[in-house]
Design a protein around this motif. Structure first.
Motif, PDB file in Angstrom:
ATOM      1  N   ARG A 153      20.045 -60.940  -8.057  1.00 52.23           N
ATOM      2  CA  ARG A 153      21.074 -61.085  -7.027  1.00 52.23           C
ATOM      3  C   ARG A 153      20.809 -62.274  -6.113  1.00 52.23           C
ATOM      4  NH1 ARG A 153      23.699 -58.159 -10.330  1.00 52.23           N
ATOM      5  NH2 ARG A 153      23.442 -60.308 -10.898  1.00 52.23           N
ATOM      6  N   GLY A 185      19.646 -59.115 -14.169  1.00 53.63           N
ATOM      7  CA  GLY A 185      20.180 -60.188 -13.342  1.00 53.63           C
ATOM      8  C   GLY A 185      19.501 -60.219 -11.997  1.00 53.63           C
ATOM      9  N   ASP A 188      22.627 -65.410  -7.621  1.00 53.28           N
ATOM     10  CA  ASP A 188      24.077 -65.500  -7.781  1.00 53.28           C
ATOM     11  C   ASP A 188      24.818 -65.495  -6.450  1.00 53.28           C
ATOM     12  OD1 ASP A 188      24.259 -62.873  -6.899  1.00 53.28           O
ATOM     13  OD2 ASP A 188      24.516 -62.045  -8.891  1.00 53.28           O
ATOM     14  N   ALA A 221      26.001 -63.531 -13.250  1.00 55.32           N
ATOM     15  CA  ALA A 221      26.733 -62.417 -12.637  1.00 55.32           C
ATOM     16  C   ALA A 221      28.234 -62.667 -12.541  1.00 55.32           C
ATOM     17  CB  ALA A 221      26.176 -62.126 -11.250  1.00 55.32           C
ATOM     18  N   TRP A 231      30.064 -62.038 -21.140  1.00 54.01           N
ATOM     19  CA  TRP A 231      29.012 -61.340 -20.414  1.00 54.01           C
ATOM     20  C   TRP A 231      28.183 -60.534 -21.416  1.00 54.01           C
ATOM     21  CZ3 TRP A 231      29.442 -56.096 -17.723  1.00 54.01           C
ATOM     22  CH2 TRP A 231      28.373 -55.888 -16.851  1.00 54.01           C
TER      23      TRP A 231
END
Length: 64
Positions: free
Chosen positions: A33, A31, A36, A9, A20
């Motif tokens: 959360r 991804g 990250d 991220a 990216w």
């Protein structure tokens, strides 16, 4: 192309980091959360790019 970028991220925020997935042309990037640092519990996001993926077929966002 589908890319699992669970630990990536932070990649779009500094020019010396790897590219990216969305900037590299991926159609879907997933991804997590919780990995990250921005999520306290398990949570995932999907980024869509281009027109190969039908956005109407993607499940709506949910919150608990």
């Amino acid at each position: 192309m589908i890319v699992d970028e669970a630990w990536g991220a932070h990649l779009p925020f500094h020019p010396e980091l790897p590219t990216w997935a969305m900037d590299a042309g991926a159609d879907v990037c997933g991804g997590q959360r919780s990995q990250d640092g921005t999520g306290f519990e398990q949570g995932s996001v999907f980024h869509l790019n281009g027109d190969l993926v039908d956005r109407a077929s993607c499940p709506p966002a949910r919150t608990c």
